[in-house]
Scaffold this motif. Structure first.
Motif, PDB file in Angstrom:
ATOM      1  N   LEU A   1     -15.617  -2.237 -20.345  1.00  0.00           N
ATOM      2  CA  LEU A   1     -16.175  -3.239 -19.446  1.00  0.00           C
ATOM      3  C   LEU A   1     -16.070  -4.621 -20.049  1.00  0.00           C
ATOM      4  O   LEU A   1     -15.819  -4.791 -21.232  1.00  0.00           O
ATOM      5  N   SER A   2     -16.267  -5.604 -19.190  1.00  0.00           N
ATOM      6  CA  SER A   2     -16.392  -6.989 -19.649  1.00  0.00           C
ATOM      7  C   SER A   2     -17.599  -7.580 -18.930  1.00  0.00           C
ATOM      8  O   SER A   2     -17.871  -7.267 -17.768  1.00  0.00           O
ATOM      9  N   VAL A   3     -18.332  -8.403 -19.667  1.00  0.00           N
ATOM     10  CA  VAL A   3     -19.542  -9.024 -19.150  1.00  0.00           C
ATOM     11  C   VAL A   3     -19.423 -10.514 -19.418  1.00  0.00           C
ATOM     12  O   VAL A   3     -19.092 -10.913 -20.536  1.00  0.00           O
ATOM     13  N   GLU A   4     -19.650 -11.330 -18.397  1.00  0.00           N
ATOM     14  CA  GLU A   4     -19.560 -12.769 -18.595  1.00  0.00           C
ATOM     15  C   GLU A   4     -20.602 -13.497 -17.761  1.00  0.00           C
ATOM     16  O   GLU A   4     -21.072 -12.990 -16.751  1.00  0.00           O
ATOM     17  N   ARG A   5     -20.952 -14.688 -18.235  1.00  0.00           N
ATOM     18  CA  ARG A   5     -21.885 -15.543 -17.505  1.00  0.00           C
ATOM     19  C   ARG A   5     -21.072 -16.356 -16.509  1.00  0.00           C
ATOM     20  O   ARG A   5     -20.030 -16.891 -16.844  1.00  0.00           O
ATOM     21  N   VAL A   6     -21.545 -16.415 -15.283  1.00  0.00           N
ATOM     22  CA  VAL A   6     -20.867 -17.191 -14.244  1.00  0.00           C
ATOM     23  C   VAL A   6     -21.818 -18.244 -13.694  1.00  0.00           C
ATOM     24  O   VAL A   6     -23.027 -18.031 -13.625  1.00  0.00           O
ATOM     25  N   GLU A   7     -21.249 -19.363 -13.336  1.00  0.00           N
ATOM     26  CA  GLU A   7     -22.046 -20.457 -12.793  1.00  0.00           C
ATOM     27  C   GLU A   7     -22.108 -20.320 -11.278  1.00  0.00           C
ATOM     28  O   GLU A   7     -21.108 -20.046 -10.620  1.00  0.00           O
ATOM     29  N   ARG A   8     -23.291 -20.524 -10.734  1.00  0.00           N
ATOM     30  CA  ARG A   8     -23.467 -20.485  -9.287  1.00  0.00           C
ATOM     31  C   ARG A   8     -23.819 -21.883  -8.812  1.00  0.00           C
ATOM     32  O   ARG A   8     -24.729 -22.521  -9.332  1.00  0.00           O
ATOM     33  N   ALA A   9     -23.106 -22.338  -7.830  1.00  0.00           N
ATOM     34  CA  ALA A   9     -23.333 -23.676  -7.277  1.00  0.00           C
ATOM     35  C   ALA A   9     -24.614 -23.689  -6.438  1.00  0.00           C
ATOM     36  O   ALA A   9     -25.054 -22.649  -5.938  1.00  0.00           O
ATOM     37  N   ALA A  10     -25.184 -24.860  -6.304  1.00  0.00           N
ATOM     38  CA  ALA A  10     -26.339 -25.014  -5.417  1.00  0.00           C
ATOM     39  C   ALA A  10     -25.878 -24.707  -3.991  1.00  0.00           C
ATOM     40  O   ALA A  10     -24.731 -24.976  -3.622  1.00  0.00           O
ATOM     41  N   ARG A  11     -26.764 -24.144  -3.208  1.00  0.00           N
ATOM     42  CA  ARG A  11     -26.375 -23.781  -1.846  1.00  0.00           C
ATOM     43  C   ARG A  11     -27.602 -23.771  -0.941  1.00  0.00           C
ATOM     44  O   ARG A  11     -28.731 -23.777  -1.400  1.00  0.00           O
ATOM     45  N   THR A  12     -27.332 -23.702   0.335  1.00  0.00           N
ATOM     46  CA  THR A  12     -28.399 -23.614   1.327  1.00  0.00           C
ATOM     47  C   THR A  12     -28.559 -22.150   1.709  1.00  0.00           C
ATOM     48  O   THR A  12     -27.583 -21.467   2.012  1.00  0.00           O
TER      49      THR A  12
END
Length: 93
Positions: free
Chosen positions: A50-61
């Motif tokens: 497996l691979s595990v990574e941190r992802v950025e989530r944009a602001a949203r409505t």
């Protein structure tokens, strides 16, 4: 059916010829490494597994499911886990 931490520790101990205490310590160390690495923004990859990574989530409505009211969800981070080839083969059987 699922495997909980106690079951996982017992299975690791048996497969690796370790005591349950040693297997639990190894599992705790893996957990610590994942948390520390992802906290720094580093991906963790175990080839074939497996691979595990941190992802950025944009602001949203978003929308409140109870009231239907629109709400602003701030930007943040999430975790993405991807199965490696060995895991994919195991579930394809």
């Amino acid at each position: 059916m699922s495997v909980n931490r106690t079951d996982l520790v017992a299975a690791i101990a048996e497969k690796a010829s370790l005591t349950k205490t040693q297997a639990d310590a190894a599992l705790s160390a893996l957990q610590d490494v994942l948390i520390e690495s992802l906290g720094k923004g580093e991906a963790v990859k175990v080839t074939g597994l497996l691979s595990v990574e941190r992802v950025e989530r944009a602001a949203r409505t978003g929308r409140n499911p109870r009231t239907g009211e629109e709400i602003q969800i701030p930007a943040g981070f999430g975790v993405k886990v991807s199965a490696g080839s060995a895991l994919k083969k195991a579930v394809a059987k």
